[in-house]
Design a protein around this motif. Structure first.
Motif, PDB file in Angstrom:
ATOM      1  N   ASN A  50      -9.436   1.397  -4.215  1.00 57.16           N
ATOM      2  CA  ASN A  50      -8.784   0.363  -4.680  1.00 57.16           C
ATOM      3  C   ASN A  50      -7.783   0.770  -4.841  1.00 57.16           C
ATOM      4  O   ASN A  50      -6.359   0.405  -5.023  1.00 57.16           O
ATOM      5  CB  ASN A  50      -9.782  -0.661  -4.435  1.00 57.16           C
ATOM      6  CG  ASN A  50      -8.973  -2.107  -4.608  1.00 57.16           C
ATOM      7  OD1 ASN A  50      -8.146  -2.158  -3.746  1.00 57.16           O
ATOM      8  ND2 ASN A  50      -9.576  -3.543  -5.213  1.00 57.16           N
ATOM      9  N   CYS A  51      -7.333   1.559  -5.874  1.00 55.95           N
ATOM     10  CA  CYS A  51      -6.390   1.895  -7.296  1.00 55.95           C
ATOM     11  C   CYS A  51      -5.171   2.755  -6.171  1.00 55.95           C
ATOM     12  O   CYS A  51      -3.658   2.467  -6.467  1.00 55.95           O
ATOM     13  CB  CYS A  51      -7.120   2.034  -8.679  1.00 55.95           C
ATOM     14  SG  CYS A  51      -8.542   1.274  -9.174  1.00 55.95           S
ATOM     15  N   PHE A  52      -6.118   3.864  -6.126  1.00 52.92           N
ATOM     16  CA  PHE A  52      -4.756   4.418  -5.483  1.00 52.92           C
ATOM     17  C   PHE A  52      -4.677   4.526  -3.866  1.00 52.92           C
ATOM     18  O   PHE A  52      -3.271   3.729  -3.880  1.00 52.92           O
ATOM     19  CB  PHE A  52      -6.164   5.943  -4.893  1.00 52.92           C
ATOM     20  CG  PHE A  52      -4.857   7.175  -3.816  1.00 52.92           C
ATOM     21  CD1 PHE A  52      -4.298   8.099  -4.409  1.00 52.92           C
ATOM     22  CD2 PHE A  52      -5.203   7.106  -2.481  1.00 52.92           C
ATOM     23  CE1 PHE A  52      -3.173   8.517  -3.957  1.00 52.92           C
ATOM     24  CE2 PHE A  52      -4.413   8.134  -1.832  1.00 52.92           C
ATOM     25  CZ  PHE A  52      -3.853   9.065  -2.841  1.00 52.92           C
TER      26      PHE A  52
ATOM     27  N   ALA B  76      -9.285  -0.881 -11.271  1.00 61.27           N
ATOM     28  CA  ALA B  76      -8.985  -0.113 -12.216  1.00 61.27           C
ATOM     29  C   ALA B  76     -10.098  -0.544 -13.677  1.00 61.27           C
ATOM     30  O   ALA B  76     -10.177   0.760 -14.051  1.00 61.27           O
ATOM     31  CB  ALA B  76      -7.530  -0.191 -12.968  1.00 61.27           C
ATOM     32  N   ILE B  77      -9.992  -1.104 -14.256  1.00 63.53           N
ATOM     33  CA  ILE B  77     -10.578  -1.703 -15.375  1.00 63.53           C
ATOM     34  C   ILE B  77     -11.706  -1.285 -15.306  1.00 63.53           C
ATOM     35  O   ILE B  77     -12.591   0.043 -15.973  1.00 63.53           O
ATOM     36  CB  ILE B  77     -10.749  -3.015 -16.198  1.00 63.53           C
ATOM     37  CG1 ILE B  77      -9.014  -3.603 -16.112  1.00 63.53           C
ATOM     38  CG2 ILE B  77     -11.636  -3.163 -16.703  1.00 63.53           C
ATOM     39  CD1 ILE B  77      -9.049  -4.960 -16.572  1.00 63.53           C
ATOM     40  N   GLY B  78     -12.356  -1.518 -14.173  1.00 58.63           N
ATOM     41  CA  GLY B  78     -13.913  -1.033 -13.304  1.00 58.63           C
ATOM     42  C   GLY B  78     -14.609   0.059 -13.794  1.00 58.63           C
ATOM     43  O   GLY B  78     -15.138   0.436 -14.338  1.00 58.63           O
ATOM     44  N   PHE B  79     -13.500   0.952 -12.466  1.00 53.63           N
ATOM     45  CA  PHE B  79     -13.593   2.731 -12.374  1.00 53.63           C
ATOM     46  C   PHE B  79     -13.502   3.074 -13.877  1.00 53.63           C
ATOM     47  O   PHE B  79     -13.625   4.706 -14.114  1.00 53.63           O
ATOM     48  CB  PHE B  79     -12.657   2.718 -11.231  1.00 53.63           C
ATOM     49  CG  PHE B  79     -12.946   4.561 -11.444  1.00 53.63           C
ATOM     50  CD1 PHE B  79     -13.897   4.464 -10.401  1.00 53.63           C
ATOM     51  CD2 PHE B  79     -11.763   4.738 -11.958  1.00 53.63           C
ATOM     52  CE1 PHE B  79     -14.229   6.368 -10.570  1.00 53.63           C
ATOM     53  CE2 PHE B  79     -11.989   6.835 -11.397  1.00 53.63           C
ATOM     54  CZ  PHE B  79     -13.266   6.993 -10.211  1.00 53.63           C
ATOM     55  N   THR B  80     -12.455   2.930 -14.898  1.00 52.72           N
ATOM     56  CA  THR B  80     -12.362   3.020 -15.964  1.00 52.72           C
ATOM     57  C   THR B  80     -13.550   3.035 -16.765  1.00 52.72           C
ATOM     58  O   THR B  80     -14.184   4.015 -17.875  1.00 52.72           O
ATOM     59  CB  THR B  80     -11.020   2.739 -16.788  1.00 52.72           C
ATOM     60  OG1 THR B  80      -9.926   2.963 -16.029  1.00 52.72           O
ATOM     61  CG2 THR B  80     -11.338   3.348 -18.327  1.00 52.72           C
TER      62      THR B  80
ATOM     63  N   SER C 161       1.001  -1.556   0.269  1.00 49.54           N
ATOM     64  CA  SER C 161      -0.086  -0.290   0.169  1.00 49.54           C
ATOM     65  C   SER C 161       0.648   0.957  -0.215  1.00 49.54           C
ATOM     66  O   SER C 161       2.584   1.212  -0.327  1.00 49.54           O
ATOM     67  CB  SER C 161      -1.173   0.018   1.476  1.00 49.54           C
ATOM     68  OG  SER C 161      -0.298   0.147   1.984  1.00 49.54           O
ATOM     69  N   ILE C 162       0.396   1.959  -0.171  1.00 45.42           N
ATOM     70  CA  ILE C 162       1.069   3.821  -0.045  1.00 45.42           C
ATOM     71  C   ILE C 162       1.266   4.661   1.331  1.00 45.42           C
ATOM     72  O   ILE C 162       1.775   4.868   1.205  1.00 45.42           O
ATOM     73  CB  ILE C 162      -0.036   4.816  -0.531  1.00 45.42           C
ATOM     74  CG1 ILE C 162      -1.365   4.805  -0.248  1.00 45.42           C
ATOM     75  CG2 ILE C 162      -0.104   4.657  -2.103  1.00 45.42           C
ATOM     76  CD1 ILE C 162      -1.735   6.128  -0.672  1.00 45.42           C
ATOM     77  N   ASP C 163       1.019   3.461   2.180  1.00 48.76           N
ATOM     78  CA  ASP C 163       1.300   3.790   3.299  1.00 48.76           C
ATOM     79  C   ASP C 163       2.792   3.328   4.054  1.00 48.76           C
ATOM     80  O   ASP C 163       3.579   3.364   4.653  1.00 48.76           O
ATOM     81  CB  ASP C 163       0.448   2.870   4.560  1.00 48.76           C
ATOM     82  CG  ASP C 163      -1.279   3.807   4.444  1.00 48.76           C
ATOM     83  OD1 ASP C 163      -1.289   4.924   3.978  1.00 48.76           O
ATOM     84  OD2 ASP C 163      -2.135   3.099   4.255  1.00 48.76           O
TER      85      ASP C 163
END
Length: 134
Positions: free
Chosen positions: A62-64, A87-91, A28-30
């Motif tokens: 989720n992507c972020f 990512a695909i679903g959000f796009t 994760s980004i954390d």
């Protein structure tokens, strides 16, 4: 005893940055403050599944949140399918939403004709008689 100074350099190729091509250590980004890999799999799966419950913003979250997994294709193979599918679903969702919004805002009554009055919501109060004071 003779020392070769070239062998003491920890980075023999100074033009290549070893950190930019390395596999991330944390999913994760954390970073080290974030979730463990086991918890990350659970969170990524839940964000992905709840995105189908008309909450596609969770796909973006989720992507972020799991950006290191999305960016490095060969890392965290248990988490990656959920993040890529998010990512695909959000796009797809964003594309459909923007297409719908542009169709209604640009097309309007010229595109839909007489059906337009039944599709729009701004005349709903008039139809229900809520605009007159009784």
């Amino acid at each position: 005893m003779e020392h070769n100074i070239d062998n003491l350099n920890p980075n023999p190729n100074p033009l290549r940055n070893p950190l930019s091509s390395s596999v991330p250590v944390w999913p994760s980004i954390d970073g080290p403050l974030g979730l463990t890999e086991e918890d990350s799999v659970s969170y990524a799966r839940n964000f992905y599944n709840f995105g189908f419950a008309l909450l596609p913003l969770l796909w973006a979250v989720n992507c972020f949140y799991f950006w290191p997994v999305l960016r490095h294709p060969h890392s965290f193979s248990r988490i990656r399918p959920y993040v890529v599918r998010s990512a695909i679903g959000f796009t797809v969702f964003t594309t459909l939403l923007c297409s719908w919004a542009l169709t209604f805002s640009l097309g309007g009554q010229r595109l839909f004709g007489p059906v337009w009055d039944q599709l729009v919501m701004y005349n709903l109060a008039d139809r229900l008689g809520l605009t007159t004071w009784s």
